[in-house]
Scaffold this motif. Structure first.
Motif, PDB file in Angstrom:
ATOM      1  N   LYS A 166      13.125   4.185   1.959  1.00  0.00           N
ATOM      2  CA  LYS A 166      12.839   5.593   1.176  1.00  0.00           C
ATOM      3  C   LYS A 166      12.301   6.677   2.420  1.00  0.00           C
ATOM      4  N   HIS A 202      16.998   7.998  -0.602  1.00  0.00           N
ATOM      5  CA  HIS A 202      17.088   6.494  -0.533  1.00  0.00           C
ATOM      6  C   HIS A 202      18.434   6.108   0.501  1.00  0.00           C
ATOM      7  N   GLU A 216      12.690  13.157  -1.262  1.00  0.00           N
ATOM      8  CA  GLU A 216      12.570  11.843  -1.093  1.00  0.00           C
ATOM      9  C   GLU A 216      14.299  11.491  -1.225  1.00  0.00           C
TER      10      GLU A 216
END
Lengths: 95, 95
Positions: free
Chosen positions: B10, B68, B66
């Motif tokens: 992340k 991933h 954020e």
């Protein structure tokens, strides 16, 4: 990447049973679903899922509906492993 | 796979400028978007996109929101490359 290739494949129907004696092989499903049969069972992978077929393990990928996958393996690996035949691809088509 | 590792990360904010002198590094975006700055420009990668940072190329990943990602690289590669510091991860957390 380094001496590895990332291969985009459309799969529909049955592939041949084969084994890669020299390398693991990574499957990542981009669209649809694929199954991989093993001697003692099978896995079913859906979009976004990843599986590592270990070196030396006999397997047969198949998909009832068209499926888009990415394979990761060392450059030059033959798609049908130790099972040469009409499904063996010439390993020289780059996009 | 073989001697390669697949790392789930992340990312939010700025990473450090660094270089991997010994290997290429693959970024695959699973959710969100990430940018990778280079000395002479940058790339922006969205979900489903992939990029190979060549060996020896200085780069700085960053993400405003954020994100991933999955990294693919040889086992044991240090995340901050040649730039050790507080962002250097201990390369021993396996899931």
């Amino acid at each position: 990447m380094n001496d590895y290739q990332f291969i985009l494949v459309k799969v529909k129907g049955n592939f041949v049973w084969h084994t890669h004696h020299e390398t693991d092989e990574v499957f990542i499903v981009l669209e649809g679903a694929i199954s991989i049969a093993f001697i003692d069972g099978e896995v079913r992978l859906s979009k976004g899922e990843m599986y590592v077929v270990p070196k030396g393990v006999e397997h047969k990928p198949y998909a009832e509906e068209e499926c888009h996958i990415m394979l990761i393996e060392p450059r030059g690996v033959v798609n049908t492993g130790d099972s040469r035949g009409e499904l063996t691809a010439h390993n020289d088509v780059w996009i």
